[in-house]
Design an enzyme around this catalytic site. Structure first.
Site, short mmCIF file in Angstrom:
data_model
loop_
_atom_site.label_atom_id
_atom_site.label_comp_id
_atom_site.label_asym_id
_atom_site.label_seq_id
_atom_site.Cartn_x
_atom_site.Cartn_y
_atom_site.Cartn_z
N GLU A 33 36.63 71.24 -31.53
CA GLU A 33 35.10 71.75 -31.65
C GLU A 33 34.82 72.85 -32.32
OE1 GLU A 33 32.86 70.65 -28.18
OE2 GLU A 33 32.52 72.68 -27.85
N GLY A 72 21.61 69.48 -21.98
CA GLY A 72 21.48 70.78 -22.33
C GLY A 72 21.26 71.47 -20.90
N GLN A 129 35.48 86.27 -21.68
CA GLN A 129 34.67 85.29 -22.06
C GLN A 129 34.81 84.02 -20.89
OE1 GLN A 129 37.41 83.70 -24.89
NE2 GLN A 129 36.59 81.67 -24.92
N LYS A 144 38.05 78.76 -34.33
CA LYS A 144 39.14 79.87 -34.43
C LYS A 144 40.47 78.79 -35.14
CE LYS A 144 38.34 83.78 -32.10
NZ LYS A 144 37.33 83.53 -31.26
P1 FAD Z 1 23.01 65.10 -17.25
O1 FAD Z 1 24.13 64.15 -17.67
O2 FAD Z 1 21.62 64.98 -17.52
O3 FAD Z 1 23.15 65.80 -15.84
C1 FAD Z 1 22.50 67.17 -15.59
C2 FAD Z 1 22.50 67.25 -14.23
O4 FAD Z 1 21.33 66.12 -13.72
C3 FAD Z 1 23.78 66.77 -13.37
O5 FAD Z 1 23.93 67.66 -12.07
C4 FAD Z 1 23.45 65.39 -12.84
O6 FAD Z 1 24.29 65.08 -11.86
C5 FAD Z 1 22.18 65.32 -12.73
N1 FAD Z 1 21.39 64.09 -13.16
C6 FAD Z 1 21.72 63.19 -13.90
N2 FAD Z 1 20.95 62.33 -14.06
C7 FAD Z 1 20.11 62.11 -12.90
C8 FAD Z 1 19.12 61.49 -12.35
N3 FAD Z 1 18.81 60.38 -12.82
N4 FAD Z 1 18.25 62.02 -11.06
C9 FAD Z 1 18.62 63.14 -10.66
N5 FAD Z 1 19.84 63.84 -11.15
C10 FAD Z 1 20.33 63.52 -12.40
N6 FAD Z 1 25.27 72.49 -23.98
C11 FAD Z 1 24.45 72.80 -25.29
O7 FAD Z 1 23.55 73.26 -25.28
N7 FAD Z 1 24.81 71.99 -26.60
C12 FAD Z 1 26.10 71.57 -26.65
O8 FAD Z 1 26.53 71.26 -27.75
C13 FAD Z 1 26.87 70.97 -25.38
N8 FAD Z 1 27.94 70.67 -25.65
C14 FAD Z 1 28.82 70.21 -24.50
C15 FAD Z 1 29.72 69.43 -24.65
C16 FAD Z 1 30.54 68.88 -23.37
C17 FAD Z 1 31.55 68.08 -23.58
C18 FAD Z 1 30.00 69.57 -22.01
C19 FAD Z 1 30.72 69.21 -21.05
C20 FAD Z 1 28.91 70.17 -21.89
C21 FAD Z 1 28.31 70.56 -23.13
N9 FAD Z 1 26.89 71.25 -23.03
C22 FAD Z 1 26.46 71.54 -24.24
C23 FAD Z 1 26.53 71.81 -21.73
C24 FAD Z 1 25.44 70.72 -21.18
O9 FAD Z 1 24.18 70.68 -21.87
C25 FAD Z 1 25.26 71.32 -19.67
O10 FAD Z 1 26.36 71.15 -18.86
C26 FAD Z 1 23.96 70.81 -18.93
O11 FAD Z 1 23.89 71.65 -17.91
C27 FAD Z 1 24.27 69.14 -18.78
O12 FAD Z 1 24.23 68.28 -19.33
P2 FAD Z 1 24.45 66.98 -19.31
O13 FAD Z 1 24.15 66.05 -20.62
O14 FAD Z 1 25.75 66.56 -18.67
O15 FAD Z 1 23.09 66.63 -18.15
#
Ligand code: FAD
Length: 286
Positions: A17, A108, A210, A270
């Protein structure tokens, strides 16, 4: 190439990544680092999306350069919670124009004070939008220890199932430092009928400040064995780097030995760390 086709081969894969710069003056050095990592010939490389979408152009440009100049399959991240539908559609059409076939659909983190746009609440809604936009291979995030906002893991897995049902082709995990947590999670999601490939996200920890910050934010547990490394080597950057790479390598070897084929390394721009990990696995992933 679509990442689902890479993962469907069921042989061990190593991917890396990179994250785009926040400002233009850092663009060249990030691009150079990305290209150097690409020379390690990973199965694919992901390019993260800056919170708020202000650097979305960099994500698309780096992803396109990886594909066109280095011949590496790119995975462009896309977040939605601070975006309008219009902005998301604009980014997707840009990715399409650049022939980028893979998108990691994310909600996000919610900015302080709440989302600035109200078009999307969850990543599953973004997946619906991406599905409408074209023939993308779609990935999503998953959380072996549960997402920080989730009341419990069971409900978190239910919401993961919604993302899969919306059309997600594979998932990448949040980092974890205890493989047993992943094995337990895999058992639970498979039992819930989630059969898409799961790519394990591994963070080689080379900087103690970090990692403490990230773990606080994400709720990732630090096993005693791992904490001992931080305590013993945290003040010595060279030793911490060596120990962090060794720990990540050991985690990866154990995962592959136990049938987890997709390994994604959070290589944090890195090339030297990515290179060491690749070298350590030269006979295991080739
Ligand atoms: P979701 O899947 O939408 O879930 C968010 C929360 O809402 C969870 O607690 C879930 O249980 C809950 N939820 C989901 N659906 C519902 C529903 N229908 N009703 C009620 N609750 C619900 N962030 C960045 O800004 N840029 C990046 O490039 C980035 N890359 C990432 C890559 C990976 C592999 C990971 C693990 C995280 C990354 N993140 C990134 C961080 C991520 O955006 C955050 O962890 C964010 O808080 C959750 O994103 P998600 O897509 O998992 O959200």
């Amino acid at each position: 190439m679509k990442i689902k086709d890479i993962l469907d081969k069921r042989t061990p894969t190593l991917s890396f990544e990179v994250f785009p710069p926040k400002t233009e003056d850092k663009y060249e050095s990030v691009m150079n680092a990305a290209m150097e990592i690409a020379r390690l010939e990973p199965a694919f490389m992901s390019v993260t999306y800056g919170a708020g979408g202000g650097t979305s152009q960099y994500t698309a440009d780096i992803a396109a350069a990886l594909k066109d100049q280095a011949g590496v399959t790119p995975l462009a991240h896309l977040t939605c919670v601070s975006s309008t539908k219009e902005k998301v559609r604009q980014v997707l059409s840009q990715l399409k124009e650049k022939n980028i076939e893979n998108v990691l659909a994310l909600r996000g983190d919610i900015p302080e004070g709440g989302p600035v746009a109200k078009d999307f609440r969850y990543a599953s809604e973004l997946i619906d939008e991406i599905k409408k936009a074209g023939d993308f291979c779609i990935g999503a995030a998953c959380y072996p220890e549960g997402h920080v906002e989730s009341a419990n893991k069971t409900i978190d897995i239910e919401y993961l199932k919604e993302k899969i049902d919306a059309g997600c082709d594979f998932v990448t995990t949040q980092m974890f430092f205890d493989n047993n947590i992943l094995y337990n999670y895999l058992y639970r999601i498979r039992e819930r009928g989630i059969t898409v490939p799961v790519v394990a996200g591994i963070m080689p920890v080379t900087n103690i400040g970090q990692i403490k910050r990230i773990c606080q934010m994400s709720g990732t547990a630090l096993p005693v064995r791992f904490k001992a490394l931080l305590d013993r080597f945290g003040d010595n950057p060279g030793a911490m780097k060596q120990a962090g790479i060794a720990y990540a390598t050991e985690q990866i070897i154990d995962l592959i030995a136990n049938g987890v084929n997709g390994i994604h390394v959070y290589s944090m721009n890195k090339p030297d760390i990515a290179g060491k990990i690749k070298e350590n696995l030269s006979e295991i992933i080739n």
